[in-house]
Design an enzyme around this catalytic site. Structure first.
Site, short mmCIF file in Angstrom:
data_model
loop_
_atom_site.label_atom_id
_atom_site.label_comp_id
_atom_site.label_asym_id
_atom_site.label_seq_id
_atom_site.Cartn_x
_atom_site.Cartn_y
_atom_site.Cartn_z
N GLY A 261 51.48 13.71 33.66
CA GLY A 261 52.36 14.84 33.38
C GLY A 261 53.44 14.49 32.37
CG ASP B 270 38.44 28.18 40.39
OD1 ASP B 270 38.46 29.03 41.30
OD2 ASP B 270 39.47 27.73 39.85
CG HIS C 286 51.95 11.30 39.60
ND1 HIS C 286 52.06 11.83 40.86
CD2 HIS C 286 51.72 12.37 38.79
CE1 HIS C 286 51.92 13.14 40.82
NE2 HIS C 286 51.70 13.50 39.57
NE ARG D 178 50.77 17.45 43.86
CZ ARG D 178 51.12 17.60 42.59
NH1 ARG D 178 50.42 16.98 41.64
NH2 ARG D 178 52.15 18.36 42.27
CG ASP E 287 48.24 9.90 36.66
OD1 ASP E 287 48.67 8.77 36.37
OD2 ASP E 287 48.91 10.94 36.51
CD GLU F 236 51.37 9.87 43.48
OE1 GLU F 236 51.66 9.75 42.30
OE2 GLU F 236 51.10 10.95 44.02
#
Length: 341
Positions: free
Chosen positions: A302, A191, A299, A252, A275, A280
């Site tokens: 979540g 990161d 997806h 994403r 996922d 998508e």
């Protein structure tokens, strides 16, 4: 000592899609919100331009928002002169809040941290299952209908002292790091906004992007989709993965170069747990659907099902704190907008 002055309950309006309202707002949740605010209903607003919507916006001090909330732009804000806060019952606020909200000083809270937990749980489950090659071995077992000698298991199978690479110290990335602590993994992190000292405080080692892919048995993608991260994981990074490494993407789809990823999977160089994809959903004829080294889920990582209650529980607590003058525990800061998913 005199009692503190009584604070009137703030007037709150619900704004989200009908589907989100059905999923999130059962009678118990509505009662919990009504305990801490003066809930203006019906209706749940899914538009801000109609006469009834304008009437409710004119009273609102707080908006309780969810998936499918209309855009809170300057026109909507002009109809809501008393609005002082937005409490979002989901993760990202990028889809419905505009810079005009912060310019007017509206305070914003999000349940992003709560929504990160099931994504992190999914990720850790997939890391552990992929280490044991569960998907492939289950398919082989089903086809053969007999068990191979476990003493013949290759040493490439298992979860002891594997290296897991985390791409982005986002809400989800940090929760994955936290949940991995009990296991015998070395955890690397890339990161650009986290330095070595911050990484050490998280219990991980900070590395460059290419090194993350070169050293990891599993790379898990948790970067938000921003102009700088579109296609961030490309051919160079995928080529750096060792044979039979695993790429997990719950962020994403467009963070990963879909064509390069497909080539690597079809060549059977790597395994993937996706996922999210780009686009998508993948077209029905896309070759990844038929790859036994690709697990594609709809997806679902979540919050879903009973996990929605965690989101509304957080939103109720946030509204109660704000109404009591304590401020939000999970504020969304204007300075962080460009980094939000």
């Amino acid at each position: 000592m005199p009692n503190p002055p009584h604070r009137p309950r703030p007037r709150a309006v619900l704004a989200m899609s009908p589907g989100a309202a059905t999923a999130l707002l059962d009678p118990d949740v509505l009662a919990a919100f009504a305990d801490v605010c003066e809930l203006q209903q019906p209706p749940v607003l899914d538009e801000f331009t109609g006469e009834r919507a304008r009437e409710l916006l004119g009273r609102a001090e707080v908006l309780i928002t969810g998936w499918g909330c209309p855009l809170l732009d300057e026109a909507a804000l002009a109809a809501a002169p008393k609005l002082r806060a937005v409490v979002h019952t989901a993760g990202s606020v990028r889809g419905h809040l505009t810079p005009a909200c912060w310019e007017r000083g509206i305070e914003v809270s999000s349940a992003a941290a709560a929504n990160a937990l099931p994504v992190a749980e999914y990720t850790v489950a997939m890391i552990l299952l992929s280490g044991k090659h569960v998907l492939e071995r289950a398919h082989a077992f089903k086809a053969a209908r007999h068990r191979d000698d476990p003493l013949g298991t290759p040493r490439s199978v298992g979860n002891y002292r594997r290296t897991v690479g985390i791409l982005s110290a986002s809400h989800v990335g940090r929760r994955v790091v936290e949940l991995l602590r009990p296991y015998d993994f070395e955890v690397l992190l890339h990161d650009p906004y986290v330095d070595g000292a911050d990484a050490a405080a998280l219990g991980v080692r900070a590395v460059g992007l290419q090194e993350l892919f070169e050293r990891s048995d599993v790379v898990s993608v948790h970067a938000p989709l921003l102009p700088a991260t579109r296609g961030l994981v490309g051919r160079s990074q995928l080529a750096a993965l060792r044979q039979d490494a695993v790429l997990i993407n719950t962020a994403r789809g467009a963070v990963v170069d879909q064509d390069a990823l497909t080539e690597a999977v079809l060549a059977r160089r790597i395994r993937v747990v996706l996922d999210v994809t780009e686009p998508e959903v993948l077209p029905p004829e896309h070759p990844l659907w038929d790859c036994d080294n690709a697990l594609i889920t709809p997806h679902l990582a979540g919050s879903q099902g009973n996990e929605w209650q965690r989101l509304t529980d957080v939103a109720v607590r946030e509204l109660a704190r704000w109404a009591a003058g304590e401020g939000f525990a999970h504020p969304v800061r204007a300075a962080r907008l460009e980094f939000l998913a």
